[in-house]
Design a protein around this motif. Sequence first.
Motif, PDB file in Angstrom:
ATOM      1  N   SER A  14      -1.520  -4.388  -2.676  1.00  0.00           N
ATOM      2  CA  SER A  14      -0.733  -3.919  -3.816  1.00  0.00           C
ATOM      3  C   SER A  14       0.204  -2.783  -3.438  1.00  0.00           C
ATOM      4  O   SER A  14       1.094  -2.434  -4.218  1.00  0.00           O
ATOM      5  CB  SER A  14      -1.655  -3.477  -4.953  1.00  0.00           C
ATOM      6  OG  SER A  14      -2.537  -2.443  -4.520  1.00  0.00           O
ATOM      7  N   ASP A  15       0.014  -2.175  -2.256  1.00  0.00           N
ATOM      8  CA  ASP A  15       0.967  -1.169  -1.783  1.00  0.00           C
ATOM      9  C   ASP A  15       2.235  -1.820  -1.233  1.00  0.00           C
ATOM     10  O   ASP A  15       3.255  -1.148  -1.083  1.00  0.00           O
ATOM     11  CB  ASP A  15       0.338  -0.300  -0.693  1.00  0.00           C
ATOM     12  CG  ASP A  15      -0.787   0.576  -1.219  1.00  0.00           C
ATOM     13  OD1 ASP A  15      -0.794   0.834  -2.441  1.00  0.00           O
ATOM     14  OD2 ASP A  15      -1.652   0.977  -0.423  1.00  0.00           O
ATOM     15  N   ASP A  49      -4.876  -7.092  -4.483  1.00  0.00           N
ATOM     16  CA  ASP A  49      -5.641  -6.707  -3.301  1.00  0.00           C
ATOM     17  C   ASP A  49      -6.632  -7.806  -2.900  1.00  0.00           C
ATOM     18  O   ASP A  49      -6.857  -8.046  -1.705  1.00  0.00           O
ATOM     19  CB  ASP A  49      -6.386  -5.394  -3.567  1.00  0.00           C
ATOM     20  CG  ASP A  49      -5.452  -4.194  -3.627  1.00  0.00           C
ATOM     21  OD1 ASP A  49      -4.352  -4.286  -3.044  1.00  0.00           O
ATOM     22  OD2 ASP A  49      -5.807  -3.188  -4.273  1.00  0.00           O
ATOM     23  N   PRO A  83      -5.054  -5.314   4.047  1.00  0.00           N
ATOM     24  CA  PRO A  83      -5.724  -4.440   3.068  1.00  0.00           C
ATOM     25  C   PRO A  83      -4.699  -3.661   2.249  1.00  0.00           C
ATOM     26  O   PRO A  83      -3.593  -3.372   2.708  1.00  0.00           O
ATOM     27  CB  PRO A  83      -6.580  -3.517   3.937  1.00  0.00           C
ATOM     28  CG  PRO A  83      -5.963  -3.577   5.299  1.00  0.00           C
ATOM     29  CD  PRO A  83      -5.365  -4.940   5.445  1.00  0.00           C
ATOM     30  N   ASN A  84      -5.109  -3.320   1.016  1.00  0.00           N
ATOM     31  CA  ASN A  84      -4.221  -2.612   0.090  1.00  0.00           C
ATOM     32  C   ASN A  84      -2.907  -3.362  -0.097  1.00  0.00           C
ATOM     33  O   ASN A  84      -1.810  -2.799  -0.022  1.00  0.00           O
ATOM     34  CB  ASN A  84      -3.959  -1.180   0.578  1.00  0.00           C
ATOM     35  CG  ASN A  84      -5.222  -0.366   0.705  1.00  0.00           C
ATOM     36  OD1 ASN A  84      -6.113  -0.442  -0.141  1.00  0.00           O
ATOM     37  ND2 ASN A  84      -5.318   0.409   1.782  1.00  0.00           N
TER      38      ASN A  84
END
Length: 805
Positions: free
Chosen positions: A255-256, A243, A252-253
Amino acid sequence: MTSLSLINFYRALTRHKREALLTIGGLALGIAAFLVLGLYVHFQTSFEKWLPGHDRVQLVQTEWRRTDGPFTGTLPYTMGGLLEQLKQDFPGLVGTRIQGGEAGGSVIHDGAAVLDDIAQVDADFLKVFPLVMQRGDPATALADPNAVVLSATAARRYFGNADPIGQTLAITLEKTANYRVTGVFEDLPGNTDLRFTMLTRIPAVHGEDWWYKWGSTAVATYLRFPSADAASAFAGRLPGFIDRRGFADLGPNASDTVALKLLPIAEQHLHPAGKEGASLRLTVATLGLVGLLTLFIAAVNYVNLATARAGLRAREVAVRKVLGGDRPMLMRQFLTESVLTAALATLLGLILTELSLPFVNAAGGLSLTIPYAIVLPALALLTVVIGIVAGLYPALLLSGFPPAQVLASARAPGGGRSGARTREALVVLQFALATAFIICALVLIAQMRHVRATDLGFERDGLLVVSSLNYSDLEPGPTARLMAAFRAVPGVSAVTTADAAVGGLGNNNLDNFAVPGRPGTGPALRRVLVGSDFFAVYRPRLLAGRLFDDARRTDDASGIPPEGERNIVINRTAAARLGFATPQDAIGKTFQTEGPRTIIGVVEDLRFASPRLPSDPAYYMAFRGVAPFPVVTLRYRGQTRAVMEDARIAWQQILPQVPFIADTGETHLRRLYQDDDRAGRLFAIGAGLAVVIGCLGLWGLAAFDTQRRVKEIGIRKTLGASSVNIVRLLVGRFVRPVLLANLIAWPLALVAARTWLAGFDDRIALSPLFFIAASALAVLIAVLTVIGHALRASRATPAWALRHE
C-alpha cells in the motif's frame, strides 16, 4: 403600481431613448453572457447526477505512488481482476467493471461491419447503474454471458420497429460471436461520461497474469454502497487489502507503492487524472468567474448610466414636489422604475440567450438548454437586486433636491463633484476587468498557437492513423497482406505499426530499469512496441547511436522471451532519467528489467499525447513486421481524401468483416486541443461582451458629460480655445480612468494567466507585450468610443453653445 406611475415610467424611457437603450442593452448583454457561461458551468457540474442513487456509487481509482515513473498520480482505472479479489475478501460487495465503451467494438449488420459503442460489463452492472429499461428485466438481462442490452437508438438502428428481444446480433470484440438481445434501455443523457449504446458481459479471464497484476490498469471499476458512511468505512479497509493481495507483485507494504481511492461518481467528470483533470476544473471555475464578472461589469455599467440619466429628471422631480409629492413617494417611484427597467433588460437578455444557444452549442460541441424552473426564479431575484441597487442612489439624490434651487438653476444638477467621482470610479472598475479579460484572451490565443506550432518530435503533416486492427483478433496472414496493400497505395511512402500512435492512441505500459549504483528498482520507462519502419514513418531526430534495422537479428524482439536480451532505442527524457549527461553516453549501456536491455540509439521525444502532459521517458522495442496490439500509421503525400479512400478500398478487400477506422494525425491532434479551444471560444464571448458593455457605458457617459458641458465649451471657444484643445479636454476626461484601470488589471491578469498556463507542460513566457498591447487596445477603444462626441462638441459655434439649454 398606479397607471400614472406606469405612464411616468414610459415617458422616462421614451424621453431619453438613447440613454435608455444603452442602459437596458448593456445590462441585457451582461445577463446573456452570464446565462450562457452559467449554463456551461451547470452542464459540466451535472455529470452523472441523473443516475438514481448516484451519491452511493463510487469509482475505484489506482494511485501509483512511485515518484520515478510516467504513471505517478491517480488513474481512473484498476487492474482487471480487482473486483474478483474484492468480492472474495468482502462478501456481499456490489460492483461492476466497464471495459471498452466509445467505439469499443463492431456489429456485422447487412453483411458489413459497423463500428459501435460497445461496453463489456459484469452481471451486476444494472444493480450499480440502474438504467431506465424500456424492455427486459434488469435483474436478469445480463445473466447470460452471450446477452446484449441495447439503447433505444441502437435497437431502432438494427431492428427498426420490430421487437428486438430475443433477436441476435453478430458482434466483434476480439472475435466475432452471436449475442442475444435481452433488454433495451433509454438513451443516456448528454451529461455523462458513460459512452455506450450496447452492453455485453465482460469475458472471464483465467491464468492471465496481466489481468491480475497489481499496479496495472485495464478496466474502470465501480462499487455501490448503502450510504456514504459505508463507502468511507470501506475505504479505510483498503490498505490492509492491498498489503495482503499485492504482496506477490509489490512486496511487503504494498500500500506504500499503490493505493486504491474511492471517488463519488458525480465528481468523476471534474476529477480525471493528471494535469488534464486540474485543467478542466480550472476551466470550469474560470468560465464561471468570467460569467459573474461580466454580469458585474454590466450591473456596474447599469448603475453608472442610471445615476447619470437620473440627473436629467431633476426638474421633473422639482415640479412634482411643488405639486405635493413627498420624498417617500418619489423614492418608491424611482425604485419601481429602476426594477422595471432591469426587468426589461433581463427579458431581453433571456431572449438573446435563447437566440445565441444554437450557435454556442455548434461552436463548442455542446448541448446546452435553459432549465427555466431554475433560471426564472434566479433571474427574478437578480432583477430586483440590480434594480434596487441601481435605483437607490438616484432615488436618494433626486428626491432630496430643493425644488426652488433646481427650478432656478440654469441646468439640471448631476450629482456634483461626488457624483462625477463616483461615475469615474465605476468606469475604472469596469475597464480594469475588461482590460484583464483582453490580456488573458491574448495569452490564451498565443498559447494555443504555440501548442499547434510547437515541435512534437515528429513530422505531423502527412500521417494517416488506422486504429481498426485493435477491434479484431486477426491472423498474421491477412495483416501482412494489408500492410502490403497499404504500401501500394499511391502517395504512401512508408507504413508501420506500433502499440502507440499520434493522438495518444494505443497502450500505456511501463517497466522499471534498474540503474547500477542506485537503490531500488530504478526509474520506470514507458514501453512502446514498434513494427518495421516506425522511425521511417515518424521521422524523429536521431540524437545518438542508430535506429532499428530489420536486417539485424538482434534488433528483432519477435520470438525472444521477455527475459531474453533485446536491443532498444530510448528518447531524450529517458536518457536523462537514467542519469546520462548526454545522449551519446547512453549508447551501448545495458539495463536490467524483465531481461537485459541494451541501448542502441537515442531519439528526440515523440509527443503523442496532450500538450498539457509532460513528455514521458520511453523506450522502444522493435518487432519485425507487425507489432503486438498494432495501430497502423501511414506516411503519405498528396490529397488526403484520395489516400484515405484508396486505403479504405484496400482494407475492405482484405478485412471486410472489420470496420475501417482512420483519421489524419492532424485530426487526432486537434482532438487533444478541442477542450481548450471550446473554453477559449466561451472565454472570448465573455471577454468580448465585457469590452462591449464597457464601451456602451463609456459612450453613454461621454454623451451625458458632453451635453452638460456645452456652455463651458462655448465659453472656452470664446476665450480662444481651438477645436483640438476641446477634443483633447473631453477625450482626456475619459481616457484618464481607463489608464488608471491598468493598475488593477495588470496584477489580476498576471495571476490568472500564470494559473492557466501552469496546466501546460510546454507553455509560452508571459511577455510584457501582452499587457502593453491590451492596455493600448483598451485606450484605443476608449478614444474611439468618446471621440465622436468630442468632435461634435468642438465644432459647435460659441453663439449656439451659449444659448444651449
